[in-house]
Design an enzyme around this catalytic site. Structure first.
Site, short mmCIF file in Angstrom:
data_model
loop_
_atom_site.label_atom_id
_atom_site.label_comp_id
_atom_site.label_asym_id
_atom_site.label_seq_id
_atom_site.Cartn_x
_atom_site.Cartn_y
_atom_site.Cartn_z
N PHE A 92 0.76 -1.35 -0.12
CA PHE A 92 -0.05 -0.11 -0.09
C PHE A 92 0.80 1.13 0.07
O PHE A 92 0.32 2.29 -0.29
CB PHE A 92 -1.21 -0.09 1.19
CG PHE A 92 -0.38 0.48 2.51
CD1 PHE A 92 -0.41 1.63 3.19
CD2 PHE A 92 0.34 -0.38 3.32
CE1 PHE A 92 0.19 2.01 4.15
CE2 PHE A 92 0.80 0.12 4.34
CZ PHE A 92 0.82 1.17 5.11
N LYS A 93 1.95 1.22 0.46
CA LYS A 93 3.00 2.24 0.62
C LYS A 93 3.25 2.81 -0.88
O LYS A 93 3.92 3.88 -0.85
CB LYS A 93 4.04 2.16 1.45
CG LYS A 93 3.64 1.69 2.87
CD LYS A 93 4.54 1.51 4.10
CE LYS A 93 4.13 1.14 5.36
NZ LYS A 93 4.92 1.15 6.31
N ASP A 94 2.97 2.25 -1.76
CA ASP A 94 3.47 2.64 -3.05
C ASP A 94 2.66 3.92 -3.42
O ASP A 94 2.94 5.07 -4.12
CB ASP A 94 3.11 1.68 -4.22
CG ASP A 94 4.23 0.65 -4.21
OD1 ASP A 94 5.48 0.96 -4.21
OD2 ASP A 94 3.97 -0.61 -4.63
N THR B 168 7.63 0.25 3.95
CA THR B 168 8.06 1.55 3.29
C THR B 168 9.53 1.68 2.73
O THR B 168 9.51 2.19 1.58
CB THR B 168 8.07 2.49 4.86
OG1 THR B 168 6.85 2.72 5.25
CG2 THR B 168 8.76 3.81 4.61
#
Length: 421
Positions: free
Chosen positions: A104-106, A134
């Site tokens: 999701f950190k993209d 991250t």
């Protein structure tokens, strides 16, 4: 978009200033002074992801960036979907792992990289701590950008081997430092660096952790996407697997602007600092413990400071607005198996969120848990539970032949300063 430090309302910044600084000068975190309320939230949900995201970002940033600039940022950063996948009636997963590093950190890292790239006048060092995903997202987002050096701190031996290879095989302008300690030690070192005027001024230091408001503004957008895809299926209840609590804060921002999310469920693993606080009213950070869901192994979550400020420190208001719980590793494995029997393969973090969510759903509610990482990133821990092999996608299989380029680092502020200087 006017922002102020969580520790001093007189310490203010614009969005671009806050994105470049990362941490506020007084050690606090930047948060919006006022959160806009979108009266047309229902109309926003009718738009596709990119035009909706552009519109929301423009409403926040229109005083600093033109609409074409915002549109270019969104189109360049958000090149992958966030599908809502049904698990069974009343329960679905919002899959946030379809970006280049399968996490999701993209969303936040790619947006932040493009925001910082707008400022071409000064070399910068992007310093970040990671408990897993991250580091990969930041390394991928900034790799090869001229004038920017990336330094990733991670706890040696406490991220999955595939996660490590995603950021520790890059080379080039990406430096991976394996810290002799836990994630909390990495986070402490990063905060200490930002409190050193010599490093901040000399290196153009900025952060790509969720202490950077730009990341969280991007993450706000997929909560609207969840609401758009879940329309017509009951009151929306979203479970967020939580470690440093940036993702929950982004969701609360989305809710405050008008996203139709009925409740958020705080889901943690054995690192129960926040659930214990919500139970008792006593906030007691403590050393983290290692679990299957390693990205959530945080004993002193940075972004709880933002959430505490959002609720004006009112424990009763927080307890009324949230639901919460935790899952042990054994319970996480049980949920992985349960979901697998239903035809859905979840990573350990999504399984934690799903397990807590199912304990808190009520009649007439549509439950959504965030699937924050591709399950193949955790094949070493999942395969013994499932009793079968998990195939690697191409984005991961190609890493196996690359050599690790990390360097060891003592969990010592002076050692980090020497390496950065």
């Amino acid at each position: 978009m006017k922002l102020a430090s969580t520790r001093n309302p007189a310490c203010t910044a614009t969005f671009l200033e806050a994105a470049r600084m990362g941490l506020a000068p007084d050690g606090g975190l930047f948060a919006p002074v006022a959160i806009p309320r979108f009266a047309d939230a229902a109309d926003l949900l009718k738009l596709d992801f990119l035009p909706r995201s552009t519109e929301i970002l423009h409403r926040f940033l229109g005083d600093e960036l033109s609409r074409p600039e915002v549109e270019d940022l969104a189109r360049s950063a958000f090149t992958f979907p966030a599908p809502l996948v049904s698990v069974r009636p009343g329960l679905a997963a919002l899959e946030l792992f379809h970006g280049p590093t399968l996490a999701f950190k993209d969303f936040g890292a790619r947006f932040l990289a493009r925001v910082l790239a707008l400022d071409t006048g000064k070399p910068r060092t992007v310093l970040t701590a990671t408990s897993g995903d991250t580091g990969a997202a930041v390394a991928s987002a900034f790799l090869g950008l001229p004038g920017i050096r990336v330094v990733v701190l991670y706890p040696a031996g406490r991220v999955s081997p595939l996660q490590e290879r995603q950021f520790a095989t890059c080379g080039g302008n990406v430096l991976a430092l394996a810290v002799d300690g836990a994630f909390d030690d990495c986070q402490r070192l990063v905060k200490g660096a930002f409190e050193d005027p010599e490093l901040v001024g000399g290196l153009g230091l900025t952060s790509a952790n969720s202490i950077n408001i730009a990341r969280l503004l991007a993450q706000l957008l997929y909560y609207y996407e969840a609401a758009a895809q879940a329309q017509g299926h009951g009151s929306l209840v979203v479970a967020v697997p939580s470690g440093n609590f940036g993702n929950l804060y982004a969701g609360l921002l989305a809710q405050a602007t008008g996203a139709p999310i009925h409740r958020f469920v705080v889901a943690t693993n054995a690192n129960r600092v926040v659930p214990d606080y919500l139970d008792t009213g006593e906030y007691r950070p403590r050393p983290s413990v290692a679990t299957l869901s390693n990205a959530m192994d945080v004993g002193a979550p940075s972004n709880w400071e933002r959430i505490h400020a959002l609720f004006h420190g009112d424990h009763d208001a927080m307890a009324a607005a949230l639901r919460w719980g935790s899952r042990s590793d054994a319970e996480t494995r049980e949920t992985v198996l349960e979901l697998d029997r239903a035809g859905y393969l979840a990573d350990p973090h999504g399984a934690v969120a799903c397990g807590v969510l199912q304990n808190h759903l009520r009649d007439g509610e549509q439950g959504v848990f965030l699937a924050t990482a591709h399950p193949a990133k955790f094949k070493e821990s999942l395969e013994p539970t499932l009793g079968r092999e998990i195939p690697l996608p191409k984005a991961l299989s190609g890493l196996l032949e690359k050599p690790l380029l990390c360097e060891p680092l003592a969990a010592d502020q002076a050692a980090l300063k020497r390496r950065l200087s």
